[in-house]
Design a protein around this motif. Structure first.
Motif, short mmCIF file in Angstrom:
data_model
loop_
_atom_site.label_atom_id
_atom_site.label_comp_id
_atom_site.label_asym_id
_atom_site.label_seq_id
_atom_site.Cartn_x
_atom_site.Cartn_y
_atom_site.Cartn_z
N PRO A 48 86.12 -96.16 -60.73
CA PRO A 48 85.55 -97.20 -59.86
C PRO A 48 86.57 -98.28 -59.52
CG PRO A 48 83.97 -96.61 -61.55
CD PRO A 48 85.26 -95.91 -61.89
N GLU A 49 87.38 -98.68 -60.48
CA GLU A 49 88.39 -99.71 -60.22
C GLU A 49 89.38 -99.26 -59.14
OE1 GLU A 49 87.61 -98.54 -63.37
OE2 GLU A 49 86.26 -100.23 -63.73
N GLU A 50 89.78 -97.99 -59.16
CA GLU A 50 90.72 -97.48 -58.17
C GLU A 50 90.08 -97.28 -56.80
OE1 GLU A 50 93.72 -94.61 -60.58
OE2 GLU A 50 91.58 -94.07 -60.71
N ALA A 51 88.74 -97.28 -56.78
CA ALA A 51 88.03 -97.01 -55.52
C ALA A 51 87.38 -98.26 -54.93
CB ALA A 51 86.97 -95.94 -55.77
N ARG A 52 87.69 -99.42 -55.45
CA ARG A 52 87.06 -100.65 -54.94
C ARG A 52 87.40 -100.88 -53.48
NH1 ARG A 52 83.40 -101.32 -58.53
NH2 ARG A 52 84.10 -101.58 -60.66
N ASP A 53 88.56 -100.41 -53.05
CA ASP A 53 88.87 -100.39 -51.62
C ASP A 53 89.33 -98.97 -51.29
OD1 ASP A 53 91.84 -100.09 -51.54
OD2 ASP A 53 91.84 -102.07 -52.46
N SER A 54 89.54 -98.69 -50.04
CA SER A 54 89.80 -97.31 -49.61
C SER A 54 91.26 -96.88 -49.69
CB SER A 54 89.29 -97.14 -48.18
OG SER A 54 89.98 -98.01 -47.30
N THR A 55 92.16 -97.74 -50.12
CA THR A 55 93.59 -97.45 -50.07
C THR A 55 93.96 -96.15 -50.78
OG1 THR A 55 94.05 -99.82 -49.98
CG2 THR A 55 95.90 -98.38 -50.53
N LYS A 56 93.63 -96.02 -52.05
CA LYS A 56 94.02 -94.82 -52.81
C LYS A 56 93.34 -93.56 -52.28
CE LYS A 56 95.26 -97.11 -57.11
NZ LYS A 56 96.56 -96.72 -57.50
N LEU A 57 92.09 -93.69 -51.87
CA LEU A 57 91.38 -92.54 -51.31
C LEU A 57 92.04 -92.08 -50.02
CD1 LEU A 57 89.08 -90.49 -51.21
CD2 LEU A 57 87.66 -92.27 -50.15
N LEU A 58 92.35 -93.00 -49.13
CA LEU A 58 93.00 -92.63 -47.86
C LEU A 58 94.39 -92.07 -48.08
CD1 LEU A 58 91.78 -95.49 -45.50
CD2 LEU A 58 90.91 -93.14 -45.66
#
Length: 190
Positions: free
Chosen positions: A98-108
Motif C-alpha cells: 500500500p505504501e508503494e501504491a499511494r500514488d501511481s508512479t511505481k505502478l506506471l
C-alpha cells in the motif's frame, strides 16, 4: 461483481483477444495465489493463480482460452500473504505494498517496463482501508484509501487502453446489519 474468481473467465478471454499485448493489475489485500495442496483451498484465494493456468489443470485451466504470464502481472496493495509471501517471488509476480501504491508512479513505471498497450484491472474492495470503508468479505487493516485506488485506475486508463475492470468481494455488511436490526423493530405499527 462477485468473489475474486469473477475475474478469471473475462480476463482469460481478454488475454486471448489481445495475445501478448495485455498486462494484469490485481488490486487486492490478498495475493490470491494459493495452489492446490495449500492449507486454504478457497477458489477465490486461487483466482490470480487461475489466470496463470496454475490450478485445476484438468478442469477450468484446460478450457480457458488463454492465460496470463506472471511476469506481466502485478499485485497492488497486498498486505495479507496468507502465509505464503514467497509465492509471489517463486511465481514471478511483482508486488506493490500500500505504501508503494499511494500514488501511481511505481505502478506506471512497472507497466511501462512490460511494454504492453492494454491493461486489465481486478479491484478487490478489501484493498481499501477499513477505517474508510468496509464493503469486502476480508477486512485487512492499513489499506489504500478510496481516492488512491481511484487515482491508480484513472492513471492506468489515462496512459493505457483499459480493456477490462472487475470489482470483487462486495459485501455490504453495514446494510445487512441495518436491515436485520430494522426487522426486529416494531416499525410496521408506526
Amino acid at each position: 461483481m462477485g468473489a475474486c474468481s469473477v475475474s478469471v473467465v473475462p480476463f482469460s478471454y481478454l488475454a486471448n483477444k489481445y495475445k501478448d499485448d495485455v498486462a494484469i493489475v490485481w488490486i487486492d489485500a490478498h495475493k490470491d495465489l494459493n495452489l492446490q495442496g495449500d492449507k486454504y483451498q478457497g477458489y477465490h484465494a486461487m483466482a490470480l493463480a487461475a489466470t496463470f493456468g496454475l490450478i485445476d489443470k484438468e478442469g477450468i485451466a484446460r478450457i480457458l482460452p488463454a492465460h496470463f504470464s506472471p511476469k506481466d502481472s502485478i499485485i497492488v496493495g497486498v498486505r495479507d500473504f496468507e502465509g505464503k509471501k514467497e509465492r509471489c517471488e517463486e511465481i514471478g509476480v511483482k508486488v506493490l505494498s500500500p505504501e508503494e501504491a499511494r500514488d501511481s508512479t511505481k505502478l506506471l513505471e512497472w507497466l511501462k517496463s512490460r511494454g504492453k498497450s492494454k491493461v486489465v484491472v481486478h479491484f478487490d474492495l478489501d484493498v481499501l482501508d477499513p477505517s474508510e470503508l468496509v464493503m469486502a468479505v476480508g477486512v485487512v487493516e492499513n489499506g489504500l484509501k478510496i481516492a488512491e485506488v481511484v487515482n491508480l485506475i484513472n492513471a492506468i486508463n489515462t496512459n493505457y487502453d483499459l480493456v477490462g475492470l472487475t470489482i470483487a468481494e462486495h459485501m455490504p455488511r453495514v446494510a445487512i446489519k441495518l436491515r436485520n436490526m430494522m426487522r426486529e423493530l416494531p416499525l410496521s405499527k408506526i
